[in-house]
Design a protein around this motif. Structure first.
Motif, PDB file in Angstrom:
ATOM      1  N   GLN A 162       0.557  -1.998  -2.755  1.00 31.61           N
ATOM      2  CA  GLN A 162      -0.194  -3.171  -2.314  1.00 31.61           C
ATOM      3  C   GLN A 162      -1.653  -2.771  -2.222  1.00 31.61           C
ATOM      4  OE1 GLN A 162       1.781  -5.969  -1.416  1.00 31.61           O
ATOM      5  NE2 GLN A 162       3.131  -5.333   0.254  1.00 31.61           N
ATOM      6  N   GLN A 163      -2.514  -3.740  -2.081  1.00 32.06           N
ATOM      7  CA  GLN A 163      -3.937  -3.405  -1.993  1.00 32.06           C
ATOM      8  C   GLN A 163      -4.467  -3.815  -0.645  1.00 32.06           C
ATOM      9  OE1 GLN A 163      -5.220  -1.919  -4.579  1.00 32.06           O
ATOM     10  NE2 GLN A 163      -3.487  -2.275  -5.937  1.00 32.06           N
ATOM     11  N   VAL A 164      -5.017  -2.880   0.087  1.00 34.32           N
ATOM     12  CA  VAL A 164      -5.682  -3.234   1.334  1.00 34.32           C
ATOM     13  C   VAL A 164      -6.985  -3.909   0.971  1.00 34.32           C
ATOM     14  CG1 VAL A 164      -6.695  -2.356   3.438  1.00 34.32           C
ATOM     15  CG2 VAL A 164      -4.624  -1.301   2.535  1.00 34.32           C
ATOM     16  N   ALA A 165      -7.211  -5.083   1.510  1.00 30.91           N
ATOM     17  CA  ALA A 165      -8.313  -5.914   1.018  1.00 30.91           C
ATOM     18  C   ALA A 165      -9.656  -5.204   1.061  1.00 30.91           C
ATOM     19  CB  ALA A 165      -8.368  -7.214   1.804  1.00 30.91           C
ATOM     20  N   ASP A 167       8.071   0.361   4.210  1.00 29.96           N
ATOM     21  CA  ASP A 167       8.808   1.206   5.143  1.00 29.96           C
ATOM     22  C   ASP A 167       8.469   0.871   6.590  1.00 29.96           C
ATOM     23  OD1 ASP A 167       6.735   4.121   4.445  1.00 29.96           O
ATOM     24  OD2 ASP A 167       6.368   2.443   5.779  1.00 29.96           O
ATOM     25  N   ARG A 213      -5.001  -6.741   6.479  1.00 27.62           N
ATOM     26  CA  ARG A 213      -5.502  -7.687   5.477  1.00 27.62           C
ATOM     27  C   ARG A 213      -5.247  -7.079   4.096  1.00 27.62           C
ATOM     28  NH1 ARG A 213     -11.171 -10.956   5.116  1.00 27.62           N
ATOM     29  NH2 ARG A 213     -10.030 -12.304   6.508  1.00 27.62           N
ATOM     30  N   PHE A 246      -9.913  -2.691  -1.686  1.00 25.82           N
ATOM     31  CA  PHE A 246      -9.841  -3.258  -3.032  1.00 25.82           C
ATOM     32  C   PHE A 246     -11.155  -3.927  -3.398  1.00 25.82           C
ATOM     33  CE2 PHE A 246      -7.944  -4.902  -6.748  1.00 25.82           C
ATOM     34  CZ  PHE A 246      -8.224  -6.245  -6.859  1.00 25.82           C
ATOM     35  N   TYR A 247     -11.674  -4.728  -2.471  1.00 24.71           N
ATOM     36  CA  TYR A 247     -12.870  -5.480  -2.833  1.00 24.71           C
ATOM     37  C   TYR A 247     -14.109  -4.621  -2.867  1.00 24.71           C
ATOM     38  CZ  TYR A 247     -10.271  -9.823  -2.746  1.00 24.71           C
ATOM     39  OH  TYR A 247      -9.397 -10.815  -3.015  1.00 24.71           O
ATOM     40  N   GLY A 250       3.501   2.776   4.966  1.00 19.70           N
ATOM     41  CA  GLY A 250       3.380   3.041   3.538  1.00 19.70           C
ATOM     42  C   GLY A 250       2.797   1.817   2.838  1.00 19.70           C
ATOM     43  N   ILE A 251       1.811   2.004   1.978  1.00 18.91           N
ATOM     44  CA  ILE A 251       1.173   0.878   1.314  1.00 18.91           C
ATOM     45  C   ILE A 251       1.867   0.551   0.003  1.00 18.91           C
ATOM     46  CG2 ILE A 251      -0.992  -0.049   0.436  1.00 18.91           C
ATOM     47  CD1 ILE A 251      -1.244   0.282   3.316  1.00 18.91           C
ATOM     48  N   TYR A 252       2.316   1.538  -0.737  1.00 15.05           N
ATOM     49  CA  TYR A 252       3.200   1.335  -1.891  1.00 15.05           C
ATOM     50  C   TYR A 252       2.744   0.251  -2.839  1.00 15.05           C
ATOM     51  CZ  TYR A 252       6.495   3.904   1.034  1.00 15.05           C
ATOM     52  OH  TYR A 252       7.114   4.810   1.818  1.00 15.05           O
TER      53      TYR A 252
END
Lengths: 494, 1020
Positions: free
Chosen positions: A29-32, B577, B664, A35-36, A25-27
């Motif tokens: 956060q930003q996967v780089a 999780d 990342r 995001f970029y 679960g990413i919840y």
């Protein structure tokens, strides 16, 4: 029977199908990579480079936090010292004394901190350039990212000489060669000459704390004035051109009211004056804290009486430096000596480097704490990276070095002198006089080490410092960096 | 052939077999003629308990050599039709000695069973199933409830101290609410976590789950030690597994039990600090200015400490009938710590029931809810109190500030903290509510084949609050805000309020298929499981600061803070999780109850494994040979039992991997000033590693279980050799090109090898009195085998890694490394400079060990440092005798550790005389004459060996024959930590042996207490 059989098979089937969902679960956060790829991300990448200038509390940052670039470039000069006090304060395993007496080694904390900071900044600079160019952003923004990256490499070659050089992230260490100082200098020059003219011209507002064209030229002037050190060839005319670009734009002038701690005309304070300061680093005690320079110099009871929290009683300046100020020099007021609020008396003389009296030493009020404060951890004083007074003095120096008109040089210096309440300089302007004027004007702003090296006084003995070996003009590559990358060659003598 | 025919006659339900049978009916009839005269006999009987003659339900009566059998009913009666009068009946039941009897001419057989003294028939819980102790092939220790340590127990691990060889229960200090750490067979991992997996009645969890288990409700604890036993738990079993089985309902009339303990606790040892007169004297001698003497006379340590107490109460009721049994309990564990304002309360309520629906289906459910409330004041308070000058008064008539009450603050000291203010005025505590529910459905499909479905759900909600007022004298809580807008410093707002909420949600479900079959001398058991778990963690925190009215009521009105004082990070939230999917199976086979082989396999997929390594396989096998059953052993009379076990297994460890470590991320990272305003900053904050995987532990185990002299002397010896590879470790990487200096990678190997011995001897075993001697010892060597490898072609090599450093003020950071990871040496070996004396300036003289005229600086490989010792003991032992005389009983745990050293960094800091002006020192400091410590030297390395009388208890069983209300009543007196024999000069030689960085160094711990308790156990 059938009912039992089917229910058992159902259970088994449930089990075997089971759940094999292993997605994390990413919840929020930003996967780089995702995001970029967005416009917000691209902008954030550039903003992050500026955040890197401010750095963190672990000594990584240009100024403000201790044991970083500012301390690296100031504590080895004659204009800032942190003696060990007689009660053991500031002993700190001798790191301050080692800097002052030029006896540091590759394991010195400030050196490692600054190296790691600069390479992290280069990484982020590379990322910003790559994203902006890939997204086809505004040329001014691309130029901003490139100039920023050049700025970091300028500091790397200024400090260490031959350093690893790379402009693309996602490479392995063997693809990053240790490059000659002269080559890096050439690259920095070409980047600046190409991209500074493309920078935005706005002053202040959205560009407060960012590289606009004038900050770019100020950086150029720095790179060129030290060019003899970097490449062996002095490019004095280029210095003059860069300074003229700033002077000629008529956007800047010397603020006439100095050291008005609460006034808006003050050069130094919560926000630096856009009139005189060309590039600042933004600090806010609570939301972007990073300036301890002001608190560090004040003694505990003094600062408690004024602000309600204790000062650190650390940095001072030797009496020889203080005595370089003329009696009428308004700038002398920034130096606190004698009786202060809180019943503290600062002594002019520092008795010893290893066991100084608790209130020995003249203190500076250049970064006199302005609120909001972060307890006794940070004030809101912004830090001046490039200032107009510096440009005037730099141009004067370049004129003299290139054999130009002495009277032109003297006129520039006089502008600074007059602002400080002094009369015009009587006599012939010399390089030595410019050197001293730079010291008086730009003390505690991060320029002294470069000036001392350029004017040849860095290795000389003064007060508690003996003569130091020529190798100390460059810092050693940090021991940890060499341990992790044995292909690096250490600087001579270390 | 024959028995199958019989089976068909008895169970007509197997339609799908009928077809097959019809075809072979002729064959059967033909074969039937070859069988010896098959005259089936029906025999019935009653099985009773030898002690009281009552009928025993659930006893197995089996026709030997066949699968023909039955069990006794509620009253102990049975009926079985056997093949012939020559048939032998095997009568067995858990906890009783089995018997065999020939049917012969009897039609009614009456047997009484006696309890099995040797307990070989005991059932031991292993992963996903149970096995008889006699059939065990792995290394598993079982501790029954009567052998658990008694006393003021606040955490189940305290009950295991000294009870199992190779299992180290490590309690550092006696802080309320802080349980001990447990290490099984050494240190398995460097940074990957060393806590064993905890399984409570099938619910899997981490150490926190233990807080929900009431200590008096534990029936037994099984500790799975070797890999062949733990491999069944796959990627979570590398550090061992602790399986706790709680007491279940017992059918019969309802029974109410009460267990209570009250203990009085006092500090067992403290530092000998200077008092005011001694300090003044030494200060005058050293010429310290009189202005540093504020005229007080304070024993700060004494001021902030007090005597503590612990009480535990447990009320349980159980009962049931043939089809339904239940057990319910309520527990309260209350602890008052020995530092002011510290305490812990834990309330647990549980209900457990088992319902048999019919002879095939049974249903078990378990509900557990607990609330724990803690007030914190930890070891930091002790440190502050020891540092404070004794000449500083506590209170003053002229306080420096108006808003700090009357507490004294020294204006000349940087960030002065008044220890009593800091201890009394702080508000710091949390409250956790736990709810755990589990259900299990057992379905007996056919004889020997059972399917179970199990699901558990555990939810935790923790609320943490802290309020720091200006009266704590902490500088950052005082005068917050803009002095330029308020005329008087003392009118600035004060106080910091902080709240944090953490929630966790753990779900587990599994499906188990269990098949058992015996035919002839062969016995065979298969278990297959599919399991899925998901754990979700989320939480938030808020902070606000600067209140006009400075007290903890602000925690309930945080909006009253000064709105201009909010900064980034004051409001936070998070969620993450973990998921784990597993398939596993185990096969056990035994021949003649003499030769055993077991094999297991598990496949785990976890969401925290990097993308390149999502699935892991673990395999284990073990064999055992009951030598004592062999014919050639029958002449050796004094050996009753001799069993040899050999096993090998692979397990994994994923504790060290966090969610999203391998990805990342662009994380929020403070603020950036950009475009004229402050914005949230996003940055890459870690070097990620997509190859992250679990650590692998491979262990060989060989053991011998023996029973001698009519089982008066029993014991076990185990040898084990275990290697953990793919060790998680933070490797330094070059900057450039990495933006950060370290990366987590799976490289490196650690070895744990050792020997364990446990013995139990019934010295005297008469009716009226008895003495047993018991004990265990283990010797483990934990060694760093390798730290080198590569990641994506980048060589990652390291050696002489600093593992513990600092804690000694004044030592240069280039010389402060104390213990290291060195390839080929014990974990955390002390690698130090050699102290050669003190010069006239009070500086240390360090021996130039390599003779080159210079003492080299450096924390890594350095010829002027030498290997001075190790923090992990070479030998740990425990002696656990018991004695009984009529109604009195006594038990004791004496334990110790040998062969290790401790670095007394706390003593070093309290001995450097150059700081005397600002701080207090040990009385011994004056004679060491050391002004400054500039090197981490062996001067402060001390022998850490100790012997501790951990537990001594005396009990008396009151004769309740004439007291109507009580069925049984026992009164006991228990002393804990009665004495410690050691040369170590710190306050306690037992420090953390967790294996993490800095272990083996005494930076100052929460004091250990000595306690005296009285206990009452009653059943009504």
């Amino acid at each position: 029977m059938k009912y039992i059989l089917s229910s058992v098979s159902a259970l088994l089937l449930l089990g075997i199908m089971g759940c094999t969902d292993l997605e994390e679960g990413i919840y929020g956060q930003q996967v780089a990579d995702d995001f970029y790829a967005t416009p917000i991300g691209v902008n954030a990448a550039l903003a992050d480079v500026y955040a890197e200038i401010r750095g963190d509390w672990n000594g990584k940052g240009i100024a403000g936090a201790d044991r970083g670039w500012f301390d690296l470039n100031e504590s080895c000069t004659d204009e800032m010292m942190i003696p060990t006090r007689e009660d053991g304060a500031w002993e700190d395993n001798g790191i301050w004394r080692a800097m002052y007496t030029h006896t540091w080694t590759g394991s010195q904390e400030f050196i490692g901190n600054t190296w790691n900071w600069l390479y992290r900044a280069v990484f982020k600079g590379n990322l910003a350039v790559e994203l902006l160019e890939g997204a086809g952003a505004d040329p001014a923004q691309i130029a901003e990212a490139r100039v920023l990256r050049a700025y970091f490499y300028y500091m790397l070659m200024d400090g260490w000489g031959d350093v690893p050089f790379y402009t693309q992230n996602n490479v392995t260490v063997d693809q990053i060669p240790q490059t000659d100082r002269a080559e890096i200098y050439d690259w920095v020059v070409s980047e600046l000459e190409t991209y500074v003219p493309q920078l935005d011209e706005t002053i202040g507002g959205k560009f407060y704390g960012r590289f606009n064209k004038w900050a770019g030229y100020a950086l150029m002037s720095k790179v060129f004035i030290n060019s003899e050190e970097y490449s062996g060839v002095g490019e004095w005319q280029k210095v003059i051109n860069a300074c003229d670009a700033i002077i000629g734009s008529n956007n800047f002038s010397l603020v006439q009211t100095m050291y008005d701690e609460a006034g808006e005309e003050a050069i130094f304070g919560d926000r630096l004056s856009d009139e005189e300061v060309i590039l600042s680093m933004f600090v806010d005690g609570q939301v972007a804290p990073r300036n301890i320079i002001g608190i560090r110099t004040l003694h505990g009871p003094h600062s408690t009486a004024l602000f309600g929290f204790g000062g650190w009683n650390g940095s001072t300046v030797h009496q020889d430096f203080y005595l370089k100020y003329d009696e009428d020099d308004k700038r002398r007021e920034q130096w606190l000596v004698g009786l202060q609020p809180g019943d503290v008396t600062y002594n002019l003389t520092i008795s010893s480097l290893t066991s100084a009296g608790i209130t020995d030493g003249v203190r500076s009020s250049k970064y006199f704490p302005v609120p909001p404060f972060d307890g006794n951890s940070s004030t809101s004083n912004d830090f001046p990276i490039f200032r107009y007074a510096d440009i005037l003095l730099t141009k004067a120096e370049a004129i003299l070095r290139s054999g130009g008109s002495e009277s032109d040089a003297r006129a520039l210096v006089d502008e600074v002198r007059n602002r400080a309440g002094l009369d015009d300089f009587a006599g012939t302007m010399t390089l030595e006089e410019i050197y001293d004027e730079r010291g008086r004007e730009l003390c505690w702003e991060g320029h002294r080490r470069q000036d001392m090296i350029r004017f040849g006084t860095f290795l000389q003995a003064h007060d508690f410092k003996p003569v130091s070996d020529a190798k100390y003009k460059l810092f050693p590559i940090p021991a940890v960096a060499i341990a992790n990358n044995p292909t690096l060659t250490q600087n001579d003598g270390y | 052939m024959n028995h199958f025919y019989k089976k068909m006659g008895q169970q007509t339900a197997w339609n799908w077999g009928a077809e097959w049978l019809k075809k072979s009916l002729f064959l059967c009839l033909v074969l039937a003629t070859f069988v010896a005269s098959a005259q089936s006999v029906t025999v019935s009987g009653k099985i009773t308990d030898a002690t009281d003659g009552s009928g025993l339900p659930g006893v197995t009566i089996q026709e030997k050599g066949t699968s023909n059998g039955t069990t006794t009913d509620f009253d102990g009666n049975f009926q079985l039709t056997v093949s012939s009068s020559d048939a032998v009946l095997v009568i067995s039941s858990v906890g009783f000695a089995s018997q065999e009897i020939v049917v012969g001419n009897q039609t009614f057989i009456s047997i009484s069973l006696t309890e099995d003294v040797t307990a070989l028939g005991e059932i031991v819980v292993i992963g996903y199933g149970t096995v008889q102790k006699s059939d065990l092939t792995g290394s598993v220790d079982r501790i029954n409830s009567e052998n658990l340590n008694p006393g003021p127990i606040t955490n189940p691990l305290q009950q295991l101290n000294g009870r199992a060889a190779g299992v180290n229960i490590n309690q550092v200090g006696s802080e309320p609410g802080q349980g001990p750490a447990i290490r099984i067979r050494g240190i398995t991992s460097l940074i990957g976590g060393n806590d064993p997996l905890v399984v409570v009645d099938g619910v899997q969890g981490d150490m926190g789950l233990l807080r929900q288990v009431p200590p008096s409700e534990i029936e037994s604890v099984e500790i799975l030690k070797d890999a062949s036993a733990t491999a069944i738990y796959g990627s979570r079993g590398a550090a061992g597994v602790v399986i706790i089985t709680t007491k279940k309902g017992v059918r019969g009339t309802a029974q109410v039990e009460y267990a209570g303990v009250y203990s009085f606790e006092s500090i067992s040892n403290s530092y000998d600090m200077m008092n005011a007169d001694q300090w003044r004297f030494l200060a005058a001698e050293r010429g310290i200015s009189e202005s540093a003497d504020y005229g007080g006379d304070t024993d700060w340590f004494d001021e902030i400490t007090r005597n503590g107490s612990t009480q535990t109460h447990n009320v349980a009721i159980s009962g049931g009938n043939e089809n339904f049994t239940y057990r319910s309990s309520i527990t309260a564990i209350l602890q008052e710590g020995i530092i002011l304002n510290s305490s812990s309360e834990n309330y647990i309520a549980r209900f457990q029931g088992t319902q048999t629906l019919n002879d095939k289906v049974s249903f078990t459910f378990n509900l557990n809810t607990s609330t724990s409330v803690n007030d914190y004041n930890g070891a930091g308070r002790i440190g502050e109190a020891l540092d404070r000058r004794p000449t500083d008064p506590i209170y003053t008539d002229n306080p420096l500030y108006d808003d700090t009450g009357d507490y004294f603050i020294d204006p000349n000291s940087f960030a002065y903290i008044n220890p009593l203010a800091r201890t009394k005025e702080i508000v710091d505590g949390d409250r956790t509510n736990n709810l755990l529910g589990s259900m299990r459905l057992d379905y007996k499909i056919i004889d020997g084949l059972t399917a179970s479905a199990f699901g558990s759900w555990r939810r935790t909600a923790r609320k943490y609050e802290s309020y720091t007022s200006a009266r704590t004298t902490l500088e950052n809580a005082r005068n917050i805000g803009d002095a330029s807008t308020v005329p008087d410093i003392n009118d600035l707002p004060d106080g910091i309020a902080f709240q944090e909420n953490n929630y966790s949600d753990e779900k587990l479900y599994n499906l188990i298929l269990n098949y058992e079959k015996s035919f002839g001398d062969h016995s065979f058991n298969f278990v297959g499981v599919n399991e899925y778990q998901i754990q979700t963690y989320e939480g938030n925190s808020l902070r606000s600061r600067g209140f006009l009215v400075d007290n903890e009521g602000n925690l309930q009105s945080m909006q009253a803070a000064d709105p201009t004082l909010f900064i980034a990070g004051d409001v936070r939230s998070y969620k993450s999780d973990r998921k784990l999917a597993s398939f596993l199976g185990r096969v056990n086979y035994s021949f003649k109850d003499r030769y055993y082989i077991s094999a297991s396999f598990r496949r785990d997929g976890s969401s925290v494994f990097g993308a390149n390594n999502k699935w892991a396989n673990f395999f284990a096998t073990s064999v055992a040979w009951r030598i004592s059953d062999e014919a050639f052993m029958s002449s050796v009379g004094f050996i009753d039992n001799l069993k040899l076990r050999v096993g090998y297994g692979e397990t994994g460890n994923q504790q060290g991997l966090g969610p999203l470590n391998s990805v990342r991320l662009a994380n929020t990272a403070g603020t950036a000033f950009f475009g004229g305003s402050l914005i949230s900053n996003f940055a890459i904050t870690q070097n990620e590693n997509a190859d992250l995987r679990w650590e692998v532990k491979k262990m060989y185990n060989a053991g011998i279980d023996f029973g001698l002299m009519d089982s008066k002397l029993t014991g076990t010896v185990d040898f084990f050799y275990g290697k953990t590879s793919d060790l998680l470790f933070d490797y330094q990487v070059p900057q450039p090109p990495y933006p950060f200096g370290t990366i987590k990678a799976n490289i490196g190997e650690v070895l744990n090898q050792g020997i364990e011995l446990s013995l139990n001897y019934y010295l005297i075993d008469e009716a009226d009195w008895g003495v047993t001697l018991g004990g265990n010892l283990s010797s483990i060597r934990t060694e760093v085998l390798d730290l080198n490898g590569s990641l994506n072609g980048l060589p990652l090599e390291t050696d002489y890694v600093v593992w513990g450093s600092g804690g000694t003020t004044g030592v240069a950071s280039t010389n402060n490394a104390i213990n290291h990871l060195i390839i080929g040496q014990p974990l955390g070996a002390f690698y130090l400079f050699k102290h050669a004396g003190v010069d006239q300036d009070g500086n240390q003289i360090i021996d130039d060990l390599d003779g080159d005229g210079v003492v080299e600086d450096g924390n890594r490989e350095n010829d002027d440092r030498y290997l001075a010792g190790q923090p992990l003991p070479k030998l740990t032992w425990a002696f656990t005798p018991t004695a009984r005389f009529k109604s009195f009983d006594m038990s004791m745990v004496l334990r110790g550790a040998l062969g290790h050293q401790i670095y007394n960094a706390r003593k070093a800091t309290l001995s450097t005389l150059s700081g005397l002006g600002q701080r207090n020192m040990l009385v011994s400091a004056a004679s060491t004459g050391i002004e400054n410590i500039t090197y981490a030297s062996d001067y402060w390395l001390e022998d850490g060996d100790y012997i501790r009388l951990e537990n001594l208890s005396f009990g008396y069983n009151v004769n309740t024959a004439n007291i109507k209300t009580f069925k049984s009543l026992r009164v006991s007196f228990i002393a804990t930590n009665l004495f410690v024999i050691t040369k170590y000069s710190g306050i306690d030689p037992e420090l953390s042996v967790s294996g993490g960085g800095g272990f083996g160094i005494d930076y100052g711990i929460y004091p250990r207490t000595r306690s005296y308790a009285i206990g009452v156990n009653a059943t009504f």
